[in-house]
Enzyme design. Structure first.
Site, short mmCIF file in Angstrom:
data_model
loop_
_atom_site.label_atom_id
_atom_site.label_comp_id
_atom_site.label_asym_id
_atom_site.label_seq_id
_atom_site.Cartn_x
_atom_site.Cartn_y
_atom_site.Cartn_z
N ASP A 64 -35.69 -64.53 19.40
CA ASP A 64 -35.25 -65.91 19.60
C ASP A 64 -35.33 -66.62 18.26
O ASP A 64 -36.41 -67.06 17.84
CB ASP A 64 -36.13 -66.60 20.65
CG ASP A 64 -35.60 -67.98 21.03
OD1 ASP A 64 -34.68 -68.49 20.35
OD2 ASP A 64 -36.09 -68.54 22.03
N ARG A 95 -29.74 -74.87 9.23
CA ARG A 95 -30.68 -75.65 10.05
C ARG A 95 -31.80 -74.78 10.61
O ARG A 95 -32.91 -75.26 10.82
CB ARG A 95 -29.93 -76.35 11.19
CG ARG A 95 -29.10 -77.53 10.73
CD ARG A 95 -28.63 -78.39 11.88
NE ARG A 95 -27.76 -77.71 12.83
CZ ARG A 95 -26.44 -77.57 12.70
NH1 ARG A 95 -25.82 -78.04 11.61
NH2 ARG A 95 -25.73 -76.96 13.62
N GLY A 129 -12.51 -73.23 17.83
CA GLY A 129 -11.21 -72.57 17.68
C GLY A 129 -11.25 -71.19 18.30
O GLY A 129 -12.32 -70.63 18.54
N HIS A 130 -10.07 -70.68 18.55
CA HIS A 130 -9.92 -69.33 19.08
C HIS A 130 -8.80 -68.65 18.32
O HIS A 130 -8.04 -69.28 17.59
CB HIS A 130 -9.62 -69.37 20.59
CG HIS A 130 -10.73 -69.97 21.39
ND1 HIS A 130 -11.88 -69.28 21.68
CD2 HIS A 130 -10.87 -71.20 21.93
CE1 HIS A 130 -12.69 -70.05 22.38
NE2 HIS A 130 -12.10 -71.22 22.55
N ASP A 160 -8.65 -62.58 14.99
CA ASP A 160 -10.05 -62.15 14.94
C ASP A 160 -10.24 -60.87 14.14
O ASP A 160 -11.15 -60.79 13.30
CB ASP A 160 -10.58 -61.92 16.36
CG ASP A 160 -10.91 -63.20 17.09
OD1 ASP A 160 -10.87 -64.28 16.48
OD2 ASP A 160 -11.20 -63.13 18.30
#
Length: 199
Positions: A64, A95, A129-130, A160
């Protein structure tokens, strides 16, 4: 990192892949197919998108990365690595304390591969987005299909995989070659929209 004995031109290369979907896992698969040892960091509960094709030939570790202990576990591995692959939105890994600046301090020879749809900066960098969005915006989609008929989406092969994972894997290979001369790692920022525009 442990696993079965690998063979191929990338034997001995150690890759850490943060679980994702689409082009990141496929790029890791390409490296594994050439002999690299790939360890995927899975989220608790699995990566959510099991794929027996891209999942073969790698090891997985459930961590995790949202917890201090999980992040520390990942950072412990960094000195042992040659390549990291991640496909999060810009700023997410920073982050979490797992961005390239932190990792390159721990291992200056590291190749840090980033896979995004729109790149790290720019007006769409934080947008969802795809594959179909990327190939439409570049004009590639308009070139597909018969004249006078709607375009035929090519699954996710052009965006992709063609513009994404292939360009990421090629960037990693080029960075590894450059590292042989300079001794230094670098960040590879592969964006699908840029790869498709090149195609």
């Amino acid at each position: 990192m442990t696993g079965a004995r690998r063979q191929g031109p990338l034997t001995g290369l150690r890759v850490l892949e943060f679980a994702g979907i689409g082009p990141g896992p496929q790029a890791a698969m390409l490296l594994a197919n050439l002999g690299a040892e790939v360890l995927r960091i899975d989220r608790p509960g699995g990566n959510g998108y099991p794929n027996p094709i891209v999942d073969c030939g790698l090891s997985a570790l459930t961590v995790d990365i949202r917890t201090p202990a999980g992040r520390a576990r990942c950072l412990e591995l960094v000195p042992l690595l040659d390549v990291v692959i991640e496909g999060n939105r810009p700023g997410v890994m920073e982050r979490l304390g797992l961005g390239p600046e932190v990792m390159l301090q721990l291992n200056p020879r590291l190749i840090y591969g980033r896979m995004t749809g729109w790149g790290q900066t720019g007006p769409l960098a934080q947008s969802v987005g795809h594959d179909i969005n990327y190939i439409a915006l570049t004009g590639a989609l308009a070139a597909m299909g018969r004249e006078g008929q709607p375009a035929q989406p090519p699954l996710n092969l052009v965006g992709d995989f063609g513009g994404g994972s292939m360009f990421l894997a090629f960037g990693v290979a080029a960075a590894l070659w450059e590292r042989e001369r300079s001794g230094k790692g670098q960040v590879i920022d592969a964006s699908i929209v840029d790869g498709v525009a090149s195609l």
